[in-house]
Design a protein around this motif. Structure first.
Motif, PDB file in Angstrom:
ATOM      1  N   LEU A 102      31.012  50.164  39.237  1.00  0.00           N
ATOM      2  CA  LEU A 102      31.005  49.112  38.227  1.00  0.00           C
ATOM      3  C   LEU A 102      29.876  49.327  37.215  1.00  0.00           C
ATOM      4  O   LEU A 102      30.056  49.081  36.023  1.00  0.00           O
ATOM      5  N   MET A 103      28.732  49.776  37.666  1.00  0.00           N
ATOM      6  CA  MET A 103      27.607  50.024  36.761  1.00  0.00           C
ATOM      7  C   MET A 103      27.932  51.125  35.768  1.00  0.00           C
ATOM      8  O   MET A 103      27.524  51.054  34.610  1.00  0.00           O
ATOM      9  N   LEU A 104      28.653  52.141  36.220  1.00  0.00           N
ATOM     10  CA  LEU A 104      28.981  53.255  35.343  1.00  0.00           C
ATOM     11  C   LEU A 104      30.122  52.935  34.383  1.00  0.00           C
ATOM     12  O   LEU A 104      30.188  53.509  33.292  1.00  0.00           O
ATOM     13  N   SER A 105      31.004  52.042  34.782  1.00  0.00           N
ATOM     14  CA  SER A 105      32.205  51.801  33.984  1.00  0.00           C
ATOM     15  C   SER A 105      32.188  50.510  33.174  1.00  0.00           C
ATOM     16  O   SER A 105      33.152  50.226  32.473  1.00  0.00           O
ATOM     17  N   SER A 106      31.110  49.739  33.279  1.00  0.00           N
ATOM     18  CA  SER A 106      31.064  48.474  32.554  1.00  0.00           C
ATOM     19  C   SER A 106      29.646  48.140  32.139  1.00  0.00           C
ATOM     20  O   SER A 106      28.693  48.776  32.582  1.00  0.00           O
ATOM     21  N   GLU A 107      29.543  47.128  31.325  1.00  0.00           N
ATOM     22  CA  GLU A 107      28.244  46.626  30.877  1.00  0.00           C
ATOM     23  C   GLU A 107      27.933  45.275  31.530  1.00  0.00           C
ATOM     24  O   GLU A 107      27.092  44.537  31.035  1.00  0.00           O
ATOM     25  N   LYS A 108      28.608  44.984  32.626  1.00  0.00           N
ATOM     26  CA  LYS A 108      28.405  43.713  33.314  1.00  0.00           C
ATOM     27  C   LYS A 108      26.964  43.600  33.795  1.00  0.00           C
ATOM     28  O   LYS A 108      26.309  44.605  34.101  1.00  0.00           O
ATOM     29  N   SER A 109      26.487  42.365  33.895  1.00  0.00           N
ATOM     30  CA  SER A 109      25.130  42.146  34.393  1.00  0.00           C
ATOM     31  C   SER A 109      25.065  42.466  35.887  1.00  0.00           C
ATOM     32  O   SER A 109      26.084  42.472  36.589  1.00  0.00           O
ATOM     33  N   MET A 110      23.867  42.707  36.350  1.00  0.00           N
ATOM     34  CA  MET A 110      23.686  43.013  37.773  1.00  0.00           C
ATOM     35  C   MET A 110      24.082  41.839  38.653  1.00  0.00           C
ATOM     36  O   MET A 110      24.621  42.043  39.740  1.00  0.00           O
ATOM     37  N   ASN A 111      23.850  40.622  38.194  1.00  0.00           N
ATOM     38  CA  ASN A 111      24.245  39.451  38.987  1.00  0.00           C
ATOM     39  C   ASN A 111      25.751  39.395  39.158  1.00  0.00           C
ATOM     40  O   ASN A 111      26.246  39.096  40.251  1.00  0.00           O
ATOM     41  N   ILE A 112      26.495  39.701  38.115  1.00  0.00           N
ATOM     42  CA  ILE A 112      27.958  39.688  38.203  1.00  0.00           C
ATOM     43  C   ILE A 112      28.447  40.828  39.093  1.00  0.00           C
ATOM     44  O   ILE A 112      29.334  40.642  39.927  1.00  0.00           O
ATOM     45  N   ILE A 113      27.856  41.998  38.932  1.00  0.00           N
ATOM     46  CA  ILE A 113      28.234  43.134  39.784  1.00  0.00           C
ATOM     47  C   ILE A 113      27.952  42.815  41.244  1.00  0.00           C
ATOM     48  O   ILE A 113      28.787  43.073  42.120  1.00  0.00           O
ATOM     49  N   ALA A 114      26.799  42.248  41.519  1.00  0.00           N
ATOM     50  CA  ALA A 114      26.460  41.878  42.901  1.00  0.00           C
ATOM     51  C   ALA A 114      27.498  40.916  43.462  1.00  0.00           C
ATOM     52  O   ALA A 114      27.981  41.099  44.590  1.00  0.00           O
ATOM     53  N   ALA A 115      27.862  39.919  42.684  1.00  0.00           N
ATOM     54  CA  ALA A 115      28.850  38.937  43.140  1.00  0.00           C
ATOM     55  C   ALA A 115      30.211  39.584  43.367  1.00  0.00           C
ATOM     56  O   ALA A 115      30.884  39.296  44.360  1.00  0.00           O
ATOM     57  N   GLU A 116      30.615  40.482  42.466  1.00  0.00           N
ATOM     58  CA  GLU A 116      31.910  41.152  42.619  1.00  0.00           C
ATOM     59  C   GLU A 116      31.944  42.078  43.828  1.00  0.00           C
ATOM     60  O   GLU A 116      33.018  42.418  44.317  1.00  0.00           O
ATOM     61  N   CYS A 117      30.784  42.488  44.290  1.00  0.00           N
ATOM     62  CA  CYS A 117      30.708  43.366  45.463  1.00  0.00           C
ATOM     63  C   CYS A 117      30.469  42.584  46.749  1.00  0.00           C
ATOM     64  O   CYS A 117      30.202  43.173  47.801  1.00  0.00           O
ATOM     65  N   GLY A 118      30.548  41.272  46.667  1.00  0.00           N
ATOM     66  CA  GLY A 118      30.468  40.448  47.869  1.00  0.00           C
ATOM     67  C   GLY A 118      29.099  39.903  48.201  1.00  0.00           C
ATOM     68  O   GLY A 118      28.900  39.352  49.285  1.00  0.00           O
ATOM     69  N   TYR A 119      28.165  40.006  47.285  1.00  0.00           N
ATOM     70  CA  TYR A 119      26.822  39.487  47.533  1.00  0.00           C
ATOM     71  C   TYR A 119      26.670  38.126  46.866  1.00  0.00           C
ATOM     72  O   TYR A 119      26.795  38.008  45.654  1.00  0.00           O
ATOM     73  N   GLY A 120      26.368  37.115  47.637  1.00  0.00           N
ATOM     74  CA  GLY A 120      26.130  35.792  47.103  1.00  0.00           C
ATOM     75  C   GLY A 120      24.717  35.619  46.588  1.00  0.00           C
ATOM     76  O   GLY A 120      24.428  34.710  45.829  1.00  0.00           O
ATOM     77  N   ASP A 121      23.843  36.517  47.007  1.00  0.00           N
ATOM     78  CA  ASP A 121      22.428  36.432  46.642  1.00  0.00           C
ATOM     79  C   ASP A 121      21.999  37.775  46.058  1.00  0.00           C
ATOM     80  O   ASP A 121      22.088  38.809  46.724  1.00  0.00           O
ATOM     81  N   TYR A 122      21.526  37.766  44.808  1.00  0.00           N
ATOM     82  CA  TYR A 122      21.128  39.005  44.146  1.00  0.00           C
ATOM     83  C   TYR A 122      20.019  39.730  44.897  1.00  0.00           C
ATOM     84  O   TYR A 122      20.012  40.959  44.956  1.00  0.00           O
ATOM     85  N   SER A 123      19.092  38.994  45.516  1.00  0.00           N
ATOM     86  CA  SER A 123      17.978  39.649  46.210  1.00  0.00           C
ATOM     87  C   SER A 123      18.461  40.490  47.392  1.00  0.00           C
ATOM     88  O   SER A 123      17.897  41.545  47.682  1.00  0.00           O
ATOM     89  N   VAL A 124      19.510  40.054  48.052  1.00  0.00           N
ATOM     90  CA  VAL A 124      20.082  40.837  49.157  1.00  0.00           C
ATOM     91  C   VAL A 124      20.738  42.096  48.599  1.00  0.00           C
ATOM     92  O   VAL A 124      20.576  43.192  49.148  1.00  0.00           O
ATOM     93  N   PHE A 125      21.458  41.950  47.499  1.00  0.00           N
ATOM     94  CA  PHE A 125      22.048  43.120  46.833  1.00  0.00           C
ATOM     95  C   PHE A 125      20.961  44.113  46.438  1.00  0.00           C
ATOM     96  O   PHE A 125      21.074  45.306  46.699  1.00  0.00           O
TER      97      PHE A 125
END
Length: 67
Positions: free
Chosen positions: A25-48
């Protein structure tokens, strides 16, 4: 049985899959890290962040800038 076959615990395996997807997702989009973390199943950015750094040796933002 799982650990013997994959040489990882189930938790480590799922974490590796999530981080792999985050990298894609980081390579193919400009989405924020918070959105990427959420899309990958992380509810908390710090855990990601912690899991990403453990898997790659660098922060998500540093990895994205390097690539």
């Amino acid at each position: 049985i799982f650990s013997a076959r994959f040489l990882k615990t189930p938790h480590q395996y799922v974490t590796a899959l999530r981080i792999k997807r985050a990298k894609q997702l980081m390579l193919s989009s400009e989405k924020s890290m918070n959105i990427i973390a959420a899309e990958c199943g992380y509810g908390d950015y710090s855990v990601f962040y912690k899991n990403f750094k453990n898997e790659t040796g660098m922060s998500p933002n540093a990895w994205r800038r390097k690539k």
